[in-house]
Design a protein around this motif. Structure first.
Motif, short mmCIF file in Angstrom:
data_model
loop_
_atom_site.label_atom_id
_atom_site.label_comp_id
_atom_site.label_asym_id
_atom_site.label_seq_id
_atom_site.Cartn_x
_atom_site.Cartn_y
_atom_site.Cartn_z
N ARG A 28 0.83 -1.20 0.00
CA ARG A 28 0.00 0.00 0.00
C ARG A 28 0.87 1.25 0.00
O ARG A 28 2.04 1.21 0.40
CB ARG A 28 -1.00 0.00 1.14
CG ARG A 28 -0.43 -0.02 2.50
CD ARG A 28 -1.50 -0.46 3.53
NE ARG A 28 -0.91 -0.50 4.85
CZ ARG A 28 -0.94 0.51 5.71
NH1 ARG A 28 -1.54 1.65 5.39
NH2 ARG A 28 -0.36 0.41 6.88
N ILE A 29 0.27 2.35 -0.48
CA ILE A 29 0.97 3.63 -0.54
C ILE A 29 0.48 4.50 0.61
O ILE A 29 -0.71 4.81 0.70
CB ILE A 29 0.76 4.30 -1.91
CG1 ILE A 29 1.38 3.44 -3.02
CG2 ILE A 29 1.37 5.70 -1.92
CD1 ILE A 29 1.15 3.96 -4.43
N LEU A 30 1.41 4.85 1.50
CA LEU A 30 1.06 5.64 2.69
C LEU A 30 0.79 7.09 2.34
O LEU A 30 -0.08 7.73 2.92
CB LEU A 30 2.22 5.60 3.68
CG LEU A 30 2.64 4.23 4.21
CD1 LEU A 30 3.96 4.36 4.96
CD2 LEU A 30 1.56 3.66 5.11
N GLY A 31 1.58 7.61 1.42
CA GLY A 31 1.45 9.03 1.09
C GLY A 31 2.58 9.47 0.20
O GLY A 31 3.38 8.65 -0.28
N GLY A 32 2.62 10.77 -0.01
CA GLY A 32 3.66 11.34 -0.86
C GLY A 32 4.26 12.56 -0.21
O GLY A 32 3.58 13.27 0.54
N PRO A 41 2.21 -8.28 -4.38
CA PRO A 41 1.59 -9.16 -3.41
C PRO A 41 2.14 -9.07 -1.98
O PRO A 41 1.47 -9.47 -1.03
CB PRO A 41 1.84 -10.57 -3.98
CG PRO A 41 2.95 -10.42 -4.95
CD PRO A 41 2.91 -9.01 -5.45
N GLU A 42 3.34 -8.52 -1.82
CA GLU A 42 3.92 -8.46 -0.48
C GLU A 42 3.27 -7.35 0.36
O GLU A 42 2.93 -6.30 -0.18
CB GLU A 42 5.42 -8.17 -0.63
CG GLU A 42 6.32 -8.99 0.27
CD GLU A 42 7.78 -8.64 0.01
OE1 GLU A 42 8.38 -7.98 0.87
OE2 GLU A 42 8.29 -8.99 -1.07
N ASP A 43 3.16 -7.58 1.67
CA ASP A 43 2.59 -6.56 2.57
C ASP A 43 3.65 -5.53 2.92
O ASP A 43 4.27 -5.60 3.98
CB ASP A 43 2.11 -7.21 3.88
CG ASP A 43 0.75 -7.84 3.71
OD1 ASP A 43 -0.03 -7.33 2.88
OD2 ASP A 43 0.49 -8.84 4.38
N ILE A 44 3.84 -4.57 2.06
CA ILE A 44 4.83 -3.54 2.36
C ILE A 44 4.19 -2.16 2.27
O ILE A 44 3.19 -1.97 1.57
CB ILE A 44 6.06 -3.59 1.42
CG1 ILE A 44 5.62 -3.53 -0.05
CG2 ILE A 44 6.91 -4.81 1.69
CD1 ILE A 44 6.76 -3.25 -0.99
N LYS A 45 4.80 -1.23 2.99
CA LYS A 45 4.31 0.16 3.00
C LYS A 45 5.27 1.02 2.17
O LYS A 45 6.48 0.97 2.38
CB LYS A 45 4.26 0.68 4.44
CG LYS A 45 3.26 -0.07 5.31
CD LYS A 45 3.27 0.44 6.75
CE LYS A 45 4.50 -0.01 7.49
NZ LYS A 45 4.47 0.36 8.93
#
Lengths: 281, 118
Positions: free
Chosen positions: A3-7, A180-184
């Motif tokens: 997922r993308i936390l922000g910019g 597919p990996e759970d990364i931020k």
């Protein structure tokens, strides 16, 4: 899933690298600039992204005019900061995230973005200065995420359109979210805002236009795609075209973002320096 | 060669659009400046500027502009500011020095001009 936390956006003026090396953060010239970063440090500490996608423009270290990619994506295990010729201190290499790089490249080429993939890519101040600003001590900050550099051509016209830059970001979002990996992931857009280094118009800065861009990139980035490339040169200055990197970043954040902090200061070196932190819903 | 079409109709005073036309014109000069990423090359240039320029086959206009430290002349001869910055570094010119040289101001006057736009 990823997922993308922000910019986060920031100017990447080389003089900032020297100011950091000399610990000038509290100097009266520099303080209004560095005051824009503590809130970002706190957010990063809380969110702890695993990967940083750093969208910048190379200035004649990684690429020359013999081969000039419009969009290049790093796919290396590490990225070396090398001598740029005028004396900002060189940093140690930044660890990469090549599996995610290749996933992004696969996805984006499927989406008809023709990418130059780079298994070696020396990174210049456009990449390193923002890393130092957001992760003090980079690359040795304990929270330093693995990095993926993306460079867009703003050295030589024709440069990409603002619409293409925003669309690039949208395709980048799709690519990251399908990993597919759970990364931020956090996405940086570096460079700008208005400045011009060359010609009789050197020193040109345009506060009114910068504030227009800062306002609209948060909630209405589509309206900025109506700006033509030469209009961007005219209004932001010849090197203000680096605003394209901000558009690429913005496209990767999706429609719903919250502005957490903003800073704008004239001048740092020849540049109107801008900083934004946008959090994704 | 005529300018290509599309977005090229705007004249922006004091601004050179570094496009394919300028990239062709300035290739030798820019290639020399790109070589200055290496310390060894910077030292070789400083030791014998004319020999170094000859080696990169700079045009007469490019050599004259470099000898005269004439930034506007270098741009006119196809120089791109991102590469010229590496040459400016050898000449120990700051970005504000370069700004002053191009706009007919002292470095202090150029700094005042920047500050005035806040």
């Amino acid at each position: 899933m990823a997922r993308i936390l922000g910019g986060i956006t920031t100017s990447h003026i080389p003089a900032v690298g020297n100011a950091i090396a000399k610990n000038l953060q509290d100097d009266p010239y520099w303080k209004p600039f560095f005051d824009g970063y503590p809130k970002i440090h706190a957010w990063i500490k809380e969110q702890k992204p695993d990967v940083v996608i750093n969208i910048y423009n190379d200035h004649g270290l990684g690429f020359f005019l013999d081969r000039m990619p419009t969009f290049a994506i790093g796919a290396a295990h590490e990225y070396r900061n090398e001598d740029e010729g005028w004396g900002i201190p060189e940093l140690d290499p930044f660890p990469g995230a090549p599996e995610l790089s290749w996933h992004i490249i696969e996805s984006m080429v499927s989406d008809e973005f023709d990418i130059t993939s780079c298994q070696e890519l020396p990174v210049d101040h456009g990449f390193t200065v923002p890393m130092q600003l957001f992760w003090p001590g980079a690359p040795h900050n304990p929270d330093m995420p693995r990095a993926i550099p993306i460079s867009a051509n703003t050295v030589q016209h024709p440069i990409p359109t603002l619409k293409r830059a925003l669309d690039f970001g949208k395709a980048l979002r799709k690519a990251v979210l399908s990993y597919p990996e759970d990364i931020k992931v956090v996405v940086l857009g570096t460079g700008g805002l208005s400045h011009q280094l060359d010609g009789q118009r050197a020193g040109f800065i345009n506060k009114e236009f910068d504030l227009y861009c800062l306002e609209n990139i948060v909630s209405n980035p589509e309206v900025l795609t109506e700006i033509s490339r030469l209009e961007l040169v005219e209004k932001a200055g010849a090197q203000g075209t680096e605003f394209l990197m901000w558009m690429m970043m913005r496209g990767a954040l999706g429609d719903d973002v919250t502005e957490l902090t903003r800073n704008y200061h004239i001048p740092i070196s020849n540049t109107a320096a801008g900083t934004l932190l946008l959090e994704c819903a | 060669m005529e300018q290509p079409g599309y977005d090229y109709h705007v004249d922006i005073p004091g601004t050179t659009i570094f496009d394919g036309r300028m990239a062709m014109k300035g290739y030798a000069l820019n290639k020399m400046c790109y070589s200055f990423n290496s310390r060894e090359n910077r030292e070789a240039f400083a030791a014998d500027e004319d020999a170094y320029m000859a080696n990169y086959r700079l045009s007469d206009a490019q050599r004259d502009a470099v000898r005269a430290r004439d930034i506007l002349g270098m741009i006119e001869a196809g120089g791109n500011i991102y590469y010229l910055a590496k040459l400016a570094g050898i000449f120990k010119l700051s970005v504000q020095d370069v700004g002053g040289l191009q706009t007919g101001r002292t470095t202090e006057e150029f700094q005042d001009f920047l500050n005035s736009q806040a």
